[in-house]
Design a protein around this motif. Sequence first.
Motif, short mmCIF file in Angstrom:
data_model
loop_
_atom_site.label_atom_id
_atom_site.label_comp_id
_atom_site.label_asym_id
_atom_site.label_seq_id
_atom_site.Cartn_x
_atom_site.Cartn_y
_atom_site.Cartn_z
N UNK B 197 0.79 -1.12 0.11
CA UNK B 197 0.13 0.06 -0.02
C UNK B 197 0.91 1.12 -0.08
N UNK B 200 1.79 1.88 -3.47
CA UNK B 200 0.68 2.32 -4.16
C UNK B 200 0.21 3.84 -4.02
N UNK B 201 -0.02 4.10 -2.76
CA UNK B 201 -0.27 5.57 -2.44
C UNK B 201 0.14 5.64 -1.09
N UNK B 203 0.29 8.28 0.73
CA UNK B 203 -0.73 9.15 1.59
C UNK B 203 -1.72 8.34 2.08
N UNK B 204 -2.55 7.76 1.02
CA UNK B 204 -3.82 6.93 1.49
C UNK B 204 -3.25 5.96 2.57
N UNK B 205 -2.20 5.45 2.37
CA UNK B 205 -1.86 4.25 3.32
C UNK B 205 -1.73 5.05 4.80
N UNK B 206 -0.92 5.85 4.87
CA UNK B 206 -0.92 6.83 6.05
C UNK B 206 -2.21 6.96 6.55
N UNK B 207 -3.14 7.29 5.60
CA UNK B 207 -4.54 7.75 6.32
C UNK B 207 -5.29 6.47 6.54
N UNK B 208 -4.90 5.37 6.23
CA UNK B 208 -5.58 4.26 6.56
C UNK B 208 -4.98 3.65 7.68
N UNK B 210 -1.50 3.15 8.54
CA UNK B 210 -0.13 2.42 8.34
C UNK B 210 0.89 3.37 8.77
#
Lengths: 292, 333, 253
Positions: B197, B200-201, B203-208, B210
């Motif tokens: 993740x 892949x992205x 920023x999105x990973x952090x927001x999820x 991680x």
Amino acid sequence: MILQQLINGLTLGSTYALTAVGYSMVFGILELVNFSHGSVYMVGAFLTLIFLTSLKLNFFVSFLLSIILTGLLGILIDKVSLYPLRRKNAPKVTALISTIGVSIFLQNLVMLVWGSETKNFPLVINPGAVELMGVKVSFLQMIIFSMCLVIMIGLNTMIQKTRIGKAMRATAQNAEAAKLMGIDINRVIMITFFIGSALASVAGTMVGMYYQTIDPYIGYMAGLKAFAAAVLGGIGVLPGAIIGGLLIGVIETLSAAYINSGYRDAIAFAVLVLMLVIKPSGLLGKQVSKKV
Amino acid sequence: MKLLHKGIDFYMNHKKLLIMMLLVPIMAVPFFGFSPYMMRMITLSGIYIILALSLNLLTGFTGQVSLGHAAFYGIGAYTSALLAIRFDLSFVYTAIAGGLVAGFFGLLLGLPTLRLNGTYLSIVTLGFCEITRLVALNWMDLTRGPMGLTGIPLPKVFSWVIDKDAEFFYLILILIILTWVAINNLIKSRTGRALISIREDELAAEAMGINILKYKLIAFTTAAFFAGIAGSFYAHYASFIDPQSFTFDESIQILSMVILGGMGSNLGAAFGAVILVSIPEMLRGLQEYRMLMYGAVLVIMMLMRPQGLLGNVKLGDILNKKPVNEEEVSQDA
Amino acid sequence: MHKLQIEGLTKTFGGLTAVNNVAMHVDDNEIVGLIGPNGAGKTTLFNMITGLYTPTSGQLLYQEKDITGLKPDKITDIGIARTFQNIRLFPMMTALENVMIGLHTRTHSTMFDSILRTKRHRTEEKNNIQRAMEILEMVGLESKQDEYSKNLPYGEQRKLEIARAMASNPGILLLDEPAAGMNENETAELTGFIKGLKGLGMTVLVIEHDMRLVMSICERIYVLDYGSKIAEGVPKEIQSNPQVIEAYLGKGA
């Protein structure tokens, strides 16, 4: 003694500055690192030498031909290895890998064509020197330093004053908007690559004359040091390339003289890594915030 | 075309089985009566398979392009060589020590990743590789500098001394299987998904939820650990190491293997390693074109297939969903 | 006690004030709307709540705990999950894997569990897949579990992103323009879906431009304009608020 080292460092540093301009200009406009730039520098030095020795041309003709051909090589590299990626909007790292490929390709091509052994670079400038207060400054050092200075001032004037310079700055600020304002982006990119590569040829030739030898490996180290210089000064900022180049040259020469000459190459890398970790925007660059 | 699709589907559906089946003839390699030279090439491919697998974890799965993988390879090699020469330790210990020391440096190199991304990160890994090489070249007391370390003892697995080609082969095979299983298990898990993740992205990973730094450090450390083990094997196998074996060119070779074979595919990375070791050897006349070929591989792969030959895209998907003009080309073929 | 409480939140970029001294709150099991013209600072507010931006000043409280300036992963861990205005799925991961990433903060197996395939890894993985499938079913994507998320149609990508956020079992779900780019049918379906979330006990804060959606699902609405809160209230009040009408239609209209 330290003054002498300073002079030597500034001479070397001014060639780094010339090479750093190529990295900096390309980064300013395309926001990518053209790793092949070091090999372009090496090809520039080789072309001058080949015209000079194999074709027995006059030095100035050889130098001029080399500058033009190397500039064209820069354009060719962009067309082959970067333009297709730009069109696909590929991630910037693919451009880095692609130009690393070009770099290795060029270096090995030169080795295959002209051999991998070290070549002598003939003396074309009077080897004399001026001595001032115990400091020896050779004519060649003066020529290298003043030539770099003149080129940098000229380039800066061009970028600030001329039409194409303005187009370059506009493209660097915002390529999309520049395009809408009728600026031919592709032409700007071509000119950027031409200038950057041509200057690398000047630097390569100068260093060849300075050390009186060249080999196909010189581009790698010189390229990385010039890149370190560009990052140190602030990549994408022209005066940054000059300051960074001179600083790297001086730091390298001084540390080789006073610390340990075995680590002279490591110094540039250490500066590069530290700078990237502490302040990636460099001494003169502006901090960019992350986009969401 | 249809046959190709069927073949790919079959490969995808029976991947595990096929790899297992492949293992049988591989196990029998020492009985094929290959020349010592051939065995050497095969063993060398094995070392590169481990290097490519480990770099693939970092670059292919986590998306952090490293130009300095050879440094970890070298650190592992020097660590084990020194331990073996000075303390006469068994390979089991020197390999683990080599992996751990390399892993520690991987952790160190991973730290700046909190602030650096993409190209800048790659450049830092390159700088790290050069600094490591220069230290190896200049720290005479420890590394003997350009003279290198000679007389590295044969690997001992406890009291068993490995000195035959076949034994070396099985040793590297075991190391490959361990690396493969470890990385494969890691990828197909909570940790592995977090790594992917990030690729892949971020920023999105952090927001999820991680922790980006933690997982990047895991990737750097694990990749360096296995590269260190490969280095350890190499040191014992070659019995001589010097800084020339762990240069930027070496890093590029490993990266080329991952890129050619396929980012984010273990089989692809292994495949890339075997191809890039064996092709220059098979075409002996082309030996001097070897680096030229690596250069070309990088450019061509970036332009044509950045995800590599067996990259983590389903092959069937690509054949079906190519942009229009490319589809025409493949139909003509 | 409010579930989420925002006090005097301000964010400036250089000289530009994107969010100016905003106060608002969200209560448990409430659906709250956040509306305003483009560039009003709604997404910036979301970015501050979820830790992507650090507020210039002000305070964020979640269940009376100060969460100002925490990192995004920490905030998700605490219980705030979000979707993005311009869908940010993991394109080369399957729908199922995307949802499983959402479960990350609710699971605990370490890299050593994974490498050694310990019991913890195996049971957790099994439960993860089951839980992720349940969530996919909730958004009606159970048949797409093995599709790469980039291959899903736009509307399904939006749903998958909501599913991914829901997987972290959030105390508050932040939806950033969930209906953007959806057609009328899809929007109607989404409206029903968000309403259903309330029935499941969830709390939702939603940014949306589709007024019909906002007015039909939100219990309370906040309106931002030029970074400042200009109105708050139940949908009826907002609809008739002259300042809101002016903000949307422009002065002099």
